[in-house]
Write a protein that holds these residues in place. Structure first.
Motif, mmCIF file in Angstrom:
data_model
loop_
_atom_site.group_PDB
_atom_site.id
_atom_site.type_symbol
_atom_site.label_atom_id
_atom_site.label_comp_id
_atom_site.label_asym_id
_atom_site.label_seq_id
_atom_site.Cartn_x
_atom_site.Cartn_y
_atom_site.Cartn_z
ATOM 1 N N ARG A 170 10.138 6.878 -8.625
ATOM 2 C CA ARG A 170 10.930 7.883 -7.910
ATOM 3 C C ARG A 170 12.119 8.337 -8.756
ATOM 4 O O ARG A 170 12.464 9.527 -8.788
ATOM 5 C CB ARG A 170 11.409 7.295 -6.582
ATOM 6 N N ARG A 171 12.756 7.407 -9.454
ATOM 7 C CA ARG A 171 13.862 7.773 -10.341
ATOM 8 C C ARG A 171 13.381 8.664 -11.480
ATOM 9 O O ARG A 171 14.069 9.608 -11.884
ATOM 10 C CB ARG A 171 14.520 6.508 -10.902
ATOM 11 N N LEU A 172 12.200 8.363 -12.005
ATOM 12 C CA LEU A 172 11.641 9.201 -13.065
ATOM 13 C C LEU A 172 11.396 10.625 -12.559
ATOM 14 O O LEU A 172 11.721 11.597 -13.259
ATOM 15 C CB LEU A 172 10.327 8.591 -13.564
ATOM 16 N N ALA A 173 10.853 10.747 -11.346
ATOM 17 C CA ALA A 173 10.606 12.078 -10.788
ATOM 18 C C ALA A 173 11.913 12.839 -10.585
ATOM 19 O O ALA A 173 11.994 14.044 -10.881
ATOM 20 C CB ALA A 173 9.844 11.955 -9.472
ATOM 21 N N ARG A 174 12.954 12.158 -10.093
ATOM 22 C CA ARG A 174 14.250 12.825 -9.901
ATOM 23 C C ARG A 174 14.848 13.242 -11.241
ATOM 24 O O ARG A 174 15.429 14.331 -11.366
ATOM 25 C CB ARG A 174 15.209 11.907 -9.151
ATOM 26 N N LEU B 94 5.972 -11.471 -3.063
ATOM 27 C CA LEU B 94 6.105 -11.161 -4.496
ATOM 28 C C LEU B 94 5.450 -9.826 -4.828
ATOM 29 O O LEU B 94 6.016 -9.009 -5.574
ATOM 30 C CB LEU B 94 5.466 -12.284 -5.316
ATOM 31 N N ALA B 95 4.262 -9.589 -4.269
ATOM 32 C CA ALA B 95 3.573 -8.315 -4.510
ATOM 33 C C ALA B 95 4.382 -7.138 -3.964
ATOM 34 O O ALA B 95 4.482 -6.082 -4.601
ATOM 35 C CB ALA B 95 2.185 -8.339 -3.870
ATOM 36 N N ALA B 96 4.982 -7.330 -2.784
ATOM 37 C CA ALA B 96 5.796 -6.263 -2.199
ATOM 38 C C ALA B 96 7.037 -5.986 -3.049
ATOM 39 O O ALA B 96 7.437 -4.826 -3.234
ATOM 40 C CB ALA B 96 6.208 -6.646 -0.776
ATOM 41 N N GLY B 97 7.651 -7.044 -3.593
ATOM 42 C CA GLY B 97 8.810 -6.849 -4.454
ATOM 43 C C GLY B 97 8.463 -6.093 -5.727
ATOM 44 O O GLY B 97 9.178 -5.158 -6.129
ATOM 45 N N LEU B 98 7.353 -6.478 -6.369
ATOM 46 C CA LEU B 98 6.938 -5.786 -7.593
ATOM 47 C C LEU B 98 6.534 -4.340 -7.304
ATOM 48 O O LEU B 98 6.872 -3.420 -8.073
ATOM 49 C CB LEU B 98 5.777 -6.545 -8.240
ATOM 50 N N ALA B 99 5.814 -4.126 -6.197
ATOM 51 C CA ALA B 99 5.409 -2.764 -5.845
ATOM 52 C C ALA B 99 6.622 -1.897 -5.522
ATOM 53 O O ALA B 99 6.684 -0.723 -5.910
ATOM 54 C CB ALA B 99 4.450 -2.800 -4.650
ATOM 55 N N GLY B 100 7.593 -2.471 -4.817
ATOM 56 C CA GLY B 100 8.814 -1.722 -4.523
ATOM 57 C C GLY B 100 9.585 -1.361 -5.784
ATOM 58 O O GLY B 100 10.153 -0.262 -5.884
ATOM 59 N N LEU B 101 9.591 -2.267 -6.759
ATOM 60 C CA LEU B 101 10.277 -1.989 -8.021
ATOM 61 C C LEU B 101 9.592 -0.857 -8.778
ATOM 62 O O LEU B 101 10.253 0.049 -9.319
ATOM 63 C CB LEU B 101 10.294 -3.258 -8.871
ATOM 64 N N LEU B 102 8.259 -0.884 -8.809
ATOM 65 C CA LEU B 102 7.523 0.196 -9.462
ATOM 66 C C LEU B 102 7.752 1.527 -8.759
ATOM 67 O O LEU B 102 7.949 2.568 -9.410
ATOM 68 C CB LEU B 102 6.027 -0.131 -9.480
ATOM 69 N N ALA B 103 7.726 1.514 -7.427
ATOM 70 C CA ALA B 103 7.942 2.752 -6.682
ATOM 71 C C ALA B 103 9.349 3.299 -6.912
ATOM 72 O O ALA B 103 9.543 4.519 -7.033
ATOM 73 C CB ALA B 103 7.705 2.503 -5.188
ATOM 74 N N GLY C 74 0.813 -1.215 0.000
ATOM 75 C CA GLY C 74 0.000 0.000 0.000
ATOM 76 C C GLY C 74 0.844 1.262 0.000
ATOM 77 O O GLY C 74 0.538 2.231 -0.710
ATOM 78 N N ALA C 75 1.929 1.276 0.784
ATOM 79 C CA ALA C 75 2.807 2.447 0.831
ATOM 80 C C ALA C 75 3.500 2.672 -0.511
ATOM 81 O O ALA C 75 3.684 3.812 -0.943
ATOM 82 C CB ALA C 75 3.838 2.276 1.943
ATOM 83 N N CYS C 76 3.884 1.592 -1.185
ATOM 84 C CA CYS C 76 4.517 1.723 -2.506
ATOM 85 C C CYS C 76 3.523 2.264 -3.530
ATOM 86 O O CYS C 76 3.900 3.042 -4.414
ATOM 87 C CB CYS C 76 5.070 0.383 -2.960
ATOM 88 N N ALA C 77 2.264 1.867 -3.426
ATOM 89 C CA ALA C 77 1.244 2.412 -4.326
ATOM 90 C C ALA C 77 1.097 3.916 -4.131
ATOM 91 O O ALA C 77 0.983 4.682 -5.094
ATOM 92 C CB ALA C 77 -0.095 1.711 -4.079
ATOM 93 N N VAL C 78 1.123 4.364 -2.879
ATOM 94 C CA VAL C 78 1.064 5.803 -2.587
ATOM 95 C C VAL C 78 2.297 6.509 -3.128
ATOM 96 O O VAL C 78 2.216 7.617 -3.671
ATOM 97 C CB VAL C 78 0.922 6.024 -1.069
ATOM 98 N N SER C 79 3.459 5.873 -3.015
ATOM 99 C CA SER C 79 4.695 6.471 -3.515
ATOM 100 C C SER C 79 4.656 6.639 -5.035
ATOM 101 O O SER C 79 5.086 7.670 -5.568
ATOM 102 C CB SER C 79 5.887 5.594 -3.120
ATOM 103 N N VAL C 80 4.128 5.641 -5.743
ATOM 104 C CA VAL C 80 4.000 5.749 -7.203
ATOM 105 C C VAL C 80 3.063 6.899 -7.563
ATOM 106 O O VAL C 80 3.345 7.691 -8.483
ATOM 107 C CB VAL C 80 3.493 4.417 -7.791
ATOM 108 N N LEU C 81 1.946 7.006 -6.864
ATOM 109 C CA LEU C 81 0.989 8.088 -7.107
ATOM 110 C C LEU C 81 1.648 9.450 -6.941
ATOM 111 O O LEU C 81 1.523 10.332 -7.801
ATOM 112 C CB LEU C 81 -0.203 7.937 -6.161
#
Length: 329
Positions: free
Chosen positions: A161-165, A148-157, A30-37
């Motif tokens: 974050r790299r895109l934003a930087r 697995l879901a946490a790993g994929l979500a962390g990768l997306l986040a 859930g936190a990674c989803a918020v980070s992507v947003l």
């Protein structure tokens, strides 16, 4: 049926430990989803500020956000979402869904509220957590699926974050020079980020609402118990939505956002005093802290969204006013 805990001997408290691990993994997703947003919204707002010479101060404020704040935001939000029970998380999701629908219906034609993307941060985390709880309930490999879901979500986040930087550091240069594929893509299609977020959030909250209703109803043994819970809940949420709509018409700005959080969590607290459990009341306090944390961490983005919505409002009002005058003539 195998899980992470099935390979270890049955020790006292081991089941509680694996339940805590599952809760942390759900909170992390859930936190990674918020980070992507937040990262995608940051990219969109920065591009809008670059294209508008009058918003250079906002652009500098967005670009100067501390890099340490983002991982800290994810870490704290993971802990908060892990602590909040599924019952209170489900109530938060349903409340925000009702409020979002009311806000969208109250907007004039062609208008949109950028603030709504940031106001849904904590509710989005709760929605993802509720969805995972419902979809993985009774699954034989629940812990592995969550990992697995946490790993994929962390990768997306991480990539978001790299895109934003990258955008905050090099977008102006690369968009002029036209030699960076990412920046050229954003130059051509960056205006579609809000539509992408709207579609993703609509799908997420649709699943989360179904999961929230199911998670709440599973605690009731009879229809009468469900009616005793849902009746005051519906009345409370309806009054909250009406009050917040009237409040948004009379006042605007950052103070309104924090007052809304206090009113929402206060109403939920009073409701659960009558029909909830003591653990639910504790989870409401945790949710209140989570809401405040999300808003404080996104203060710069929230201010930029408010200015953008306020700048678009007079244009929409004037166009609607001129249209009515032509009709009267």
């Amino acid at each position: 049926m195998f899980s992470l805990g099935s390979w270890l001997p049955a020790l006292p408290g081991l089941a509680w430990g694996w339940a805590l691990l599952d809760a942390l993994l759900q909170g992390l997703v859930g936190a990674c989803a918020v980070s992507v947003l937040c990262s995608l919204l940051k990219v969109y707002l920065y591009i809008q500020c670059v294209n508008n010479p009058e918003r250079q101060v906002e652009k500098e404020a967005i670009a100067s956000q501390r890099a340490l704040l983002e991982p800290l935001h994810v870490l704290v939000l993971t802990g908060v979402l892990a602590l909040v029970g599924s019952r209170v998380a489900a109530l938060v999701v349903l409340e925000f869904s009702l409020r979002a629908i009311s806000t969208i219906l109250s907007l004039s034609k062609g208008a949109h509220s950028s603030q709504l993307y940031l106001l849904c941060q904590y509710s989005l985390g709760c929605g993802v957590s509720c969805g995972l709880s419902f979809l993985l309930e009774g699954a034989p490999h629940r812990s592995w699926n969550l990992a697995l879901a946490a790993g994929l979500a962390g990768l997306l986040a991480l990539h978001a974050r790299r895109l934003a930087r990258h955008v905050c550091a090099l977008y102006e240069l690369h968009s002029r020079a036209r030699y960076c594929g990412v920046c050229i893509l954003l130059l051509a299609a960056g205006h579609g980020i809000p539509r992408l977020l709207r579609n993703a959030l609509a799908l997420t909250f649709a699943v989360a609402d179904l999961a929230a209703v199911e998670l709440i109803n599973r605690d009731f043994l009879s229809t009468s118990e469900a009616v005793r819970f849902w009746t005051p809940l519906t009345i409370c949420y309806t009054l909250l939505v009406v009050y917040m709509q009237e409040e948004s018409r009379q006042s605007t700005g950052r103070g309104l956002v924090f007052r809304t959080v206090v009113v929402r969590m206060g109403g939920l607290f009073i409701l659960l005093l009558t029909v909830g459990r003591w653990t639910d009341i504790l989870h409401v306090f945790v949710s209140f802290l989570g809401e405040l944390w999300c808003l404080l961490c996104s203060g710069v983005l929230l201010e930029s969204c408010w200015r953008q919505d306020f700048a678009h409002q007079p244009r929409l009002d004037s166009s609607s006013g001129s249209g009515s005058e032509q009709t009267s003539r």
